[in-house]
Design a protein around this motif. Structure first.
Motif, short mmCIF file in Angstrom:
data_model
loop_
_atom_site.label_atom_id
_atom_site.label_comp_id
_atom_site.label_asym_id
_atom_site.label_seq_id
_atom_site.Cartn_x
_atom_site.Cartn_y
_atom_site.Cartn_z
N LEU A 56 0.80 -1.22 0.00
CA LEU A 56 0.00 0.00 0.00
C LEU A 56 0.84 1.27 0.00
O LEU A 56 0.40 2.30 -0.52
N VAL A 57 2.03 1.22 0.59
CA VAL A 57 2.82 2.45 0.74
C VAL A 57 3.88 2.55 -0.34
O VAL A 57 4.28 1.55 -0.95
N ALA A 58 4.35 3.75 -0.57
CA ALA A 58 5.33 4.02 -1.62
C ALA A 58 6.75 3.90 -1.09
O ALA A 58 7.00 3.93 0.12
N TRP A 59 7.70 3.79 -2.00
CA TRP A 59 9.13 3.78 -1.63
C TRP A 59 9.54 5.16 -1.11
O TRP A 59 8.87 6.16 -1.40
N PRO A 60 10.63 5.27 -0.39
CA PRO A 60 11.10 6.57 0.08
C PRO A 60 11.29 7.56 -1.06
O PRO A 60 11.94 7.24 -2.06
N GLY A 61 10.68 8.73 -0.94
CA GLY A 61 10.83 9.77 -1.95
C GLY A 61 10.02 9.56 -3.21
O GLY A 61 10.05 10.40 -4.11
N GLU A 62 9.28 8.47 -3.29
CA GLU A 62 8.54 8.17 -4.51
C GLU A 62 7.33 9.09 -4.68
O GLU A 62 6.96 9.44 -5.80
N THR A 63 6.71 9.47 -3.56
CA THR A 63 5.55 10.35 -3.60
C THR A 63 5.71 11.43 -2.54
O THR A 63 6.61 11.37 -1.70
N SER A 64 4.80 12.40 -2.57
CA SER A 64 4.85 13.46 -1.56
C SER A 64 4.59 12.92 -0.17
O SER A 64 4.99 13.53 0.83
N ALA A 65 3.96 11.74 -0.07
CA ALA A 65 3.67 11.14 1.24
C ALA A 65 4.86 10.42 1.83
O ALA A 65 4.81 10.01 2.99
N THR A 66 5.94 10.25 1.05
CA THR A 66 7.12 9.54 1.56
C THR A 66 8.39 10.34 1.33
O THR A 66 9.46 9.78 1.11
N THR A 77 9.98 12.36 3.46
CA THR A 77 10.86 12.54 4.61
C THR A 77 11.05 11.22 5.34
O THR A 77 10.29 10.26 5.16
N THR A 78 12.05 11.19 6.20
CA THR A 78 12.32 10.00 7.00
C THR A 78 11.33 9.84 8.14
O THR A 78 11.37 8.84 8.86
N GLU A 79 10.43 10.80 8.31
CA GLU A 79 9.36 10.67 9.30
C GLU A 79 8.12 10.02 8.69
O GLU A 79 7.16 9.74 9.41
N ASP A 80 8.15 9.76 7.39
CA ASP A 80 7.01 9.17 6.69
C ASP A 80 7.18 7.66 6.60
O ASP A 80 8.29 7.15 6.37
N ILE A 81 6.07 6.94 6.74
CA ILE A 81 6.09 5.49 6.56
C ILE A 81 6.26 5.17 5.07
O ILE A 81 5.54 5.69 4.22
N ASN A 82 7.23 4.32 4.76
CA ASN A 82 7.53 3.99 3.37
C ASN A 82 7.78 2.51 3.21
O ASN A 82 7.95 1.77 4.20
N LYS A 83 7.85 2.07 1.98
CA LYS A 83 7.95 0.64 1.68
C LYS A 83 9.25 0.03 2.19
O LYS A 83 9.27 -1.12 2.66
N THR A 95 15.41 14.36 4.87
CA THR A 95 15.11 14.03 3.47
C THR A 95 15.22 12.53 3.26
O THR A 95 16.22 11.91 3.63
N ALA A 96 14.20 11.92 2.69
CA ALA A 96 14.17 10.47 2.48
C ALA A 96 15.07 10.08 1.31
O ALA A 96 15.44 10.91 0.48
N GLY A 97 15.43 8.81 1.27
CA GLY A 97 16.21 8.27 0.16
C GLY A 97 17.63 7.93 0.51
O GLY A 97 18.37 7.45 -0.34
N GLY A 98 18.03 8.13 1.76
CA GLY A 98 19.38 7.81 2.18
C GLY A 98 19.40 6.56 3.05
O GLY A 98 18.72 5.58 2.79
N GLU A 99 20.16 6.63 4.15
CA GLU A 99 20.33 5.46 5.01
C GLU A 99 19.24 5.33 6.04
O GLU A 99 18.83 4.22 6.40
N SER A 100 18.75 6.45 6.55
CA SER A 100 17.70 6.41 7.56
C SER A 100 16.38 6.03 6.89
O SER A 100 15.88 6.75 6.03
N LEU A 101 15.81 4.89 7.30
CA LEU A 101 14.59 4.40 6.67
C LEU A 101 13.34 4.93 7.38
O LEU A 101 12.32 5.14 6.73
#
Length: 593
Positions: A199-209, A211-217, A292-298
């Motif tokens: 149901l959820v997107a990968w980090p940085g894939e959408t506006s909902a993911t 940041t690293t505070e957002d739940i992501n795939k 910012t999402a997309g790095g090491e912190s999931l």
């Protein structure tokens, strides 16, 4: 600057469920849920409300994150050996249900179950009114709710073992419930995360993911893998320490599932996830509040500026309001004195993780050496923050809950268990390449890992690497429990600390006198004598010498206080007495048979 909106009022209206099945008209709570969970903006506010209990005074903010995880074979509380009560008792495995810090009705136990109740209401509402399909905004929200509920349960499971199972909103019939066997909860949340990851997107894939505070795939898959290893691992139960007897939670079932989740995340490297190129950069970004999402912190446990005590608890100690912080705190926990010397001298994680100095008790502070018994975690430093903290007891820096390095080490562990060391080697090498300069890769990475030719040797190396990578992050205790190594490794550390104090192997080449000098900037120490192989004869001229290691400096009482009660008989915290008293006889001490 990060901002998290916690919507309280919406969720409070949902906490009571009508039980009158004889009325034709919908109950008020049904109307509220229909209104809220059919509109994205309102439903999003309700999902944010699931996270609100995290920041409450005695919840994650001031009790769970500030207490769980110590003592282990690499971490201990920086308190006098005779200090008792509260956090000090728990660190030494004195797990009384009447613990002075925990036995209160507003502690994290109550707040976490409040968060679970909010998640249950949101999950029901979204399923009923939100049409939460994959790839939709409402689908993302349902995935977030399922994941946040699993996150809460994961932490309760690692702290308490058997806990109360609640996967539906409370009714008058379910106000009081006994503890459930942990296996039932493991199976439910592992299944929930399987749904959430679709149901959820990968980090940085959408506006909902973004940041690293957002739940992501990536985080959902990583958390599912972690829970699979926990569920299939060892733990204290009513009849002793063992793995689950449930065939659904066998290693043969859960390890392949966990491996696939890790491999799915690893396949995203370079796009949705990545290791930071430099270990220090990872922690500087955390202290700088770069989310910012997309790095090491999931995923990070989010705190606003006025909440959260991570640096307050774990940072390098500042004794006075000074040029770096208006909050003179940090240093409640630190690495064991042996940990610094157990790192390879060329391992770049060592000096980031283990700090031998504190900041002086001055407005214009400088570094000073407290003694070999007191080290600090250097991953968190007020001096790395871009925001000057003025709160007396909150710093607002997020807790990194999961990072990509854990995915790689889990993959190595599972590949080794299922297929052997050759399959595990690439993932362990990737971790060590970040730890060493490229000029050392041939010896410190390739030769080191290639020499691990048996499953046992590879497993031991992964256990060691886990300590070097995660020291101070309070992940070690749970890992040692599931490996059935908690007391074994702590006893090794006690023996090692005694050997360090006595100048015996494996620390016979550690210098017992160190030399230091305050540099021209007036605040930074240069220290000679900490590296293995340093000698008095090569000490630099003009440096002050001080006795660093001795049996008096590293007190035997402190060493032996690493635990007071047998850790293997006290792996989990009890349910606190206030909740037993208020459970209508449903909650009792001990484990579920």
């Amino acid at each position: 600057m990060k901002k998290i909106t916690y919507l309280l009022t919406v969720l409070l209206a949902l906490m009571i469920t009508s039980c009158d099945e004889h009325l034709d008209a919908p109950s008020p709570s049904d109307v509220d849920e229909a209104s809220i969970f059919s509109i994205y903006e309102l439903a999003k506010g309700a999902i944010d409300g699931i996270k609100e209990p995290i920041g409450q005074t005695n919840s994650y903010r001031g009790r769970f994150l500030t207490h769980y995880g110590s003592n282990t074979d690499i971490e201990w509380v920086n308190a006098d050996a005779t200090s008792t009560g509260g956090r000090n008792d728990l660190s030494r495995y004195v797990n009384s249900p009447e613990n002075s810090d925990m036995n209160r009705d507003n502690v994290y136990w109550a707040k976490v179950y409040g968060g679970i109740e909010r998640a249950n209401v949101c999950i029901r509402g979204l399923r009923t009114y939100g049409n939460p399909a994959p790839g939709t905004e409402m689908g993302q929200l349902l995935g977030e709710a399922l994941t946040l509920r699993a996150f809460y349960y994961a932490d309760l499971l690692k702290a308490h073992g058997d806990i109360v199972e609640r996967f539906e909103p409370i009714t008058t019939e379910t106000i009081y419930l006994p503890k459930s066997n942990r296996d039932v909860i493991y199976k439910q949340i592992i299944a929930d995360l399987g749904e959430a990851e679709d149901l959820v997107a990968w980090p940085g894939e959408t506006s909902a993911t973004k940041t690293t505070e957002d739940i992501n795939k990536a985080f959902v898959k990583g958390l599912r893998a972690r829970l699979c290893l926990m569920a299939a691992g060892y733990g204290q139960r009513a009849d002793g320490i063992r793995r689950s007897n449930d065939p659904d939670l066998a290693v043969s079932v859960l390890y392949p599932l966990a491996l696939q989740e890790c491999l799915d995340v690893i396949a995203q490297e370079g796009s949705s996830v990545n290791l930071e190129d430099d270990f220090e950069t990872l922690w500087r970004k955390n202290c700088e509040e770069n989310i910012t999402a997309g790095g090491e912190s999931l995923w990070e446990i989010p705190f606003s500026e006025g909440r959260g005590r991570h640096l307050f608890t774990y940072a390098v100690r500042h004794q006075h309001k000074d040029q770096y912080t208006g909050q003179p705190r940090g240093g409640s926990f630190g690495p064991l004195p042996t940990v610094f010397y157990d790192y390879d001298t060329k391992d770049m994680r060592r000096d980031v993780t283990c700090v031998p100095y504190r900041w002086s008790n001055d407005e214009q502070a400088y570094q000073e050496i407290p003694g070999v018994e007191t080290w600090y975690f250097g991953k968190w430093r007020y001096e790395w923050m871009t925001r000057f903290v003025t709160s007396t007891n909150d710093d607002g820096v997020n807790k990194i809950y999961m990072r990509y390095a854990e995915i790689l080490l889990m993959a190595a562990e599972i590949e080794n268990e299922l297929y052997g060391p050759t399959e595990a080697a690439p993932y362990l090498k990737k971790i060590r390449r970040r730890a060493f300069d490229e000029s050392d890769w041939s010896t410190k990475v390739d030769a080191y890992v290639d020499a691990l030719t048996t499953k046992e040797a590879m497993f031991d190396a992964i256990v060691d690497e886990h300590g070097f990578e995660f020291c101070g992050e309070m992940e070690r205790k749970q890992a040692l429990i599931r490996w059935n190594l908690l007391k074994t490794k702590m006893d090794e550390s006690i023996a090692n600390m005694k050997a360090l104090a006595a100048g015996e192997a494996p620390y016979s080449n550690v210098l017992h006198t160190i030399y230091y000098k305050l540099m021209d900037d007036g605040e930074t120490l240069d220290i000679y004598g900490l590296n293995r192989g340093d000698s008095d004869a090569n000490a630099p001229a003009g440096y002050t010498s001080t006795e660093w290691i001795s049996e008096e400096k590293l007190d035997l009482l402190k060493i032996e206080s690493l635990y007071e009660n047998n850790p293997d008989e006290n792996q989990f915290w009890p349910v606190w007495q206030v909740f037993i008293n208020n459970s209508n006889g449903q909650l009792v001490p001990g484990f579920v048979e």
